[in-house]
Design a protein around this motif. Structure first.
Motif, PDB file in Angstrom:
ATOM      1  N   TYR A  75      -3.759  11.556  -1.826  1.00 14.74           N
ATOM      2  CA  TYR A  75      -2.934  12.485  -2.519  1.00 14.74           C
ATOM      3  C   TYR A  75      -3.011  11.671  -4.135  1.00 14.74           C
ATOM      4  O   TYR A  75      -1.882  11.422  -4.628  1.00 14.74           O
ATOM      5  CB  TYR A  75      -1.896  13.021  -1.505  1.00 14.74           C
ATOM      6  N   VAL A  76      -3.759  10.860  -3.866  1.00 19.32           N
ATOM      7  CA  VAL A  76      -3.284   9.532  -5.239  1.00 19.32           C
ATOM      8  C   VAL A  76      -4.898   9.739  -6.176  1.00 19.32           C
ATOM      9  O   VAL A  76      -5.466  10.056  -5.645  1.00 19.32           O
ATOM     10  CB  VAL A  76      -3.130   8.605  -4.841  1.00 19.32           C
ATOM     11  N   VAL A  77      -4.707  10.203  -6.923  1.00 14.02           N
ATOM     12  CA  VAL A  77      -5.803  10.149  -8.391  1.00 14.02           C
ATOM     13  C   VAL A  77      -6.742   8.610  -7.957  1.00 14.02           C
ATOM     14  O   VAL A  77      -6.128   7.438  -7.520  1.00 14.02           O
ATOM     15  CB  VAL A  77      -5.138  10.061  -9.823  1.00 14.02           C
ATOM     16  N   GLY A  78      -7.437   9.124  -8.468  1.00 16.92           N
ATOM     17  CA  GLY A  78      -8.789   7.543  -7.464  1.00 16.92           C
ATOM     18  C   GLY A  78      -9.054   6.691  -6.112  1.00 16.92           C
ATOM     19  O   GLY A  78      -8.639   7.769  -5.110  1.00 16.92           O
ATOM     20  N   GLN A  79      -9.320   5.960  -6.219  1.00 15.93           N
ATOM     21  CA  GLN A  79      -8.886   5.829  -4.630  1.00 15.93           C
ATOM     22  C   GLN A  79      -8.207   3.721  -4.619  1.00 15.93           C
ATOM     23  O   GLN A  79      -8.362   3.197  -4.720  1.00 15.93           O
ATOM     24  CB  GLN A  79     -10.682   4.531  -4.104  1.00 15.93           C
ATOM     25  N   PRO A  80      -6.746   4.183  -4.504  1.00 14.40           N
ATOM     26  CA  PRO A  80      -6.353   3.277  -4.225  1.00 14.40           C
ATOM     27  C   PRO A  80      -5.865   2.431  -3.029  1.00 14.40           C
ATOM     28  O   PRO A  80      -6.131   2.902  -2.387  1.00 14.40           O
ATOM     29  CB  PRO A  80      -4.268   4.015  -4.808  1.00 14.40           C
ATOM     30  N   ASP A  81      -5.039   1.176  -3.396  1.00 20.03           N
ATOM     31  CA  ASP A  81      -4.901   0.242  -2.458  1.00 20.03           C
ATOM     32  C   ASP A  81      -4.004  -0.036  -2.426  1.00 20.03           C
ATOM     33  O   ASP A  81      -3.268  -0.525  -2.955  1.00 20.03           O
ATOM     34  CB  ASP A  81      -6.242  -1.015  -2.523  1.00 20.03           C
ATOM     35  N   LEU A  82      -2.917   1.474  -1.544  1.00 20.83           N
ATOM     36  CA  LEU A  82      -1.985   1.285  -1.219  1.00 20.83           C
ATOM     37  C   LEU A  82      -1.793   0.691  -0.034  1.00 20.83           C
ATOM     38  O   LEU A  82      -2.125   0.370   1.284  1.00 20.83           O
ATOM     39  CB  LEU A  82      -1.424   2.597  -0.771  1.00 20.83           C
ATOM     40  N   ASP A  83      -0.508  -0.390   0.088  1.00 25.77           N
ATOM     41  CA  ASP A  83      -0.004  -1.375   0.637  1.00 25.77           C
ATOM     42  C   ASP A  83       0.782  -0.909   1.451  1.00 25.77           C
ATOM     43  O   ASP A  83       2.005  -0.429   0.940  1.00 25.77           O
ATOM     44  CB  ASP A  83       1.046  -3.371  -0.421  1.00 25.77           C
ATOM     45  N   ASN A  84       0.475  -1.496   2.681  1.00 29.56           N
ATOM     46  CA  ASN A  84       1.653  -1.240   3.620  1.00 29.56           C
ATOM     47  C   ASN A  84       2.786  -2.693   3.732  1.00 29.56           C
ATOM     48  O   ASN A  84       2.508  -3.393   3.713  1.00 29.56           O
ATOM     49  CB  ASN A  84       1.439  -1.150   4.540  1.00 29.56           C
ATOM     50  N   PRO A  85       4.309  -1.981   3.111  1.00 27.15           N
ATOM     51  CA  PRO A  85       4.975  -3.354   2.867  1.00 27.15           C
ATOM     52  C   PRO A  85       5.249  -4.240   4.125  1.00 27.15           C
ATOM     53  O   PRO A  85       5.958  -4.797   4.207  1.00 27.15           O
ATOM     54  CB  PRO A  85       5.912  -2.760   1.595  1.00 27.15           C
ATOM     55  N   GLU A  86       4.839  -3.029   5.316  1.00 30.24           N
ATOM     56  CA  GLU A  86       5.673  -3.920   6.802  1.00 30.24           C
ATOM     57  C   GLU A  86       4.729  -4.692   7.094  1.00 30.24           C
ATOM     58  O   GLU A  86       4.664  -5.331   8.373  1.00 30.24           O
ATOM     59  CB  GLU A  86       6.812  -2.491   7.391  1.00 30.24           C
ATOM     60  N   SER A  87       3.381  -4.661   6.708  1.00 25.92           N
ATOM     61  CA  SER A  87       2.347  -5.348   7.558  1.00 25.92           C
ATOM     62  C   SER A  87       2.387  -6.852   7.817  1.00 25.92           C
ATOM     63  O   SER A  87       1.667  -7.279   8.356  1.00 25.92           O
ATOM     64  CB  SER A  87       0.726  -4.374   6.813  1.00 25.92           C
ATOM     65  N   GLU A  88       2.959  -7.413   6.728  1.00 28.96           N
ATOM     66  CA  GLU A  88       2.586  -8.835   6.719  1.00 28.96           C
ATOM     67  C   GLU A  88       4.228  -8.917   7.365  1.00 28.96           C
ATOM     68  O   GLU A  88       4.319 -10.234   7.581  1.00 28.96           O
ATOM     69  CB  GLU A  88       2.462  -9.914   5.471  1.00 28.96           C
ATOM     70  N   THR A  89       4.883  -8.691   8.068  1.00 30.56           N
ATOM     71  CA  THR A  89       6.280  -8.917   9.015  1.00 30.56           C
ATOM     72  C   THR A  89       6.018  -9.491  10.265  1.00 30.56           C
ATOM     73  O   THR A  89       4.994  -8.529  10.475  1.00 30.56           O
ATOM     74  CB  THR A  89       7.161  -7.965   8.493  1.00 30.56           C
ATOM     75  N   GLY A  90       7.277  -9.346  11.122  1.00 30.10           N
ATOM     76  CA  GLY A  90       7.549  -9.069  12.504  1.00 30.10           C
ATOM     77  C   GLY A  90       8.517  -7.797  12.676  1.00 30.10           C
ATOM     78  O   GLY A  90       7.801  -7.070  11.512  1.00 30.10           O
ATOM     79  N   GLU A  91       8.411  -7.793  14.132  1.00 30.76           N
ATOM     80  CA  GLU A  91       8.942  -6.912  14.794  1.00 30.76           C
ATOM     81  C   GLU A  91      10.125  -6.338  13.775  1.00 30.76           C
ATOM     82  O   GLU A  91       9.975  -4.931  13.809  1.00 30.76           O
ATOM     83  CB  GLU A  91       8.386  -6.485  16.056  1.00 30.76           C
ATOM     84  N   MET A  92      10.951  -7.250  14.161  1.00 38.95           N
ATOM     85  CA  MET A  92      12.313  -6.123  13.527  1.00 38.95           C
ATOM     86  C   MET A  92      12.440  -5.968  11.948  1.00 38.95           C
ATOM     87  O   MET A  92      12.743  -5.216  11.306  1.00 38.95           O
ATOM     88  CB  MET A  92      13.065  -7.594  13.747  1.00 38.95           C
ATOM     89  N   TYR A  93      11.521  -6.642  11.764  1.00 34.92           N
ATOM     90  CA  TYR A  93      11.778  -5.921   9.978  1.00 34.92           C
ATOM     91  C   TYR A  93      10.859  -5.037   9.836  1.00 34.92           C
ATOM     92  O   TYR A  93      11.313  -4.423   8.705  1.00 34.92           O
ATOM     93  CB  TYR A  93      10.985  -7.538   8.771  1.00 34.92           C
TER      94      TYR A  93
END
Length: 168
Positions: A48-66
């Motif tokens: 749903y975004v113009v072009g081919q954006p690289d949307l990062d998941n803000p939770e991907s680099e954190t532990g389970e609680m975060y």
């Protein structure tokens, strides 16, 4: 004369319905984008975004609680459309929204402080912290453009700002 009035009324109604349908399509894309981001389905959100954006998941680099913290923040995000404006050639739609939700960043900081002062690292601690927090309320402008296929897509800067608002 009566036939002219009927034809004129039908013409005006058609133009209004077309205009509403056009921004309505933009609203649908906005809703689908927000839903995908709240589920952390960034691959779907990128559709749903113009072009081919690289949307990062803000939770991907954190532990389970975060991850749990950011899920709670995203789950609390609610918005409502305040105003819509279509540009003159009906290829761009600007939507002003007001939104509210818990700040994931603020919650993460409070959680880290609570753990440092002896609280248990549990979901219950996160939920207790949420009970004492107030939701952030703000407004922002979302810009969508219509591509050659007639699909409404969020501009990349809008998408990035919206993800920041959702995860806070």
């Amino acid at each position: 004369m009566k036939k002219v009035k009927i034809i004129f009324a039908a013409l005006v109604a058609s133009v209004l319905l077309f205009s509403l349908a056009a921004c309505g399509g933009a609203r649908g894309s906005l809703s689908a984008f927000v839903s995908a981001v709240k589920r952390a389905d960034f691959e779907k959100a990128a559709e749903y975004v113009v072009g081919q954006p690289d949307l990062d998941n803000p939770e991907s680099e954190t532990g389970e609680m975060y991850q749990y913290i950011f899920e709670k923040a995203a789950g609390s995000f609610r918005y409502s459309v305040e105003e819509e404006t279509m540009n003159s050639d009906e290829t761009a739609c600007t939507i002003e929204i007001s939104y509210s939700g818990y700040s994931g960043t603020e919650l993460a900081v409070k959680y880290a402080a609570a753990i440092l002062t002896g609280s248990e690292a549990t979901r219950s601690t996160v939920n207790d912290l949420l009970d004492d927090m107030e939701k952030v309320e703000a407004t922002t402008t979302v810009v969508l453009v219509q591509n050659d296929d007639g699909d409404w897509l969020l501009e990349a800067a809008t998408a990035t700002a919206l993800i920041a608002a959702i995860y806070g």
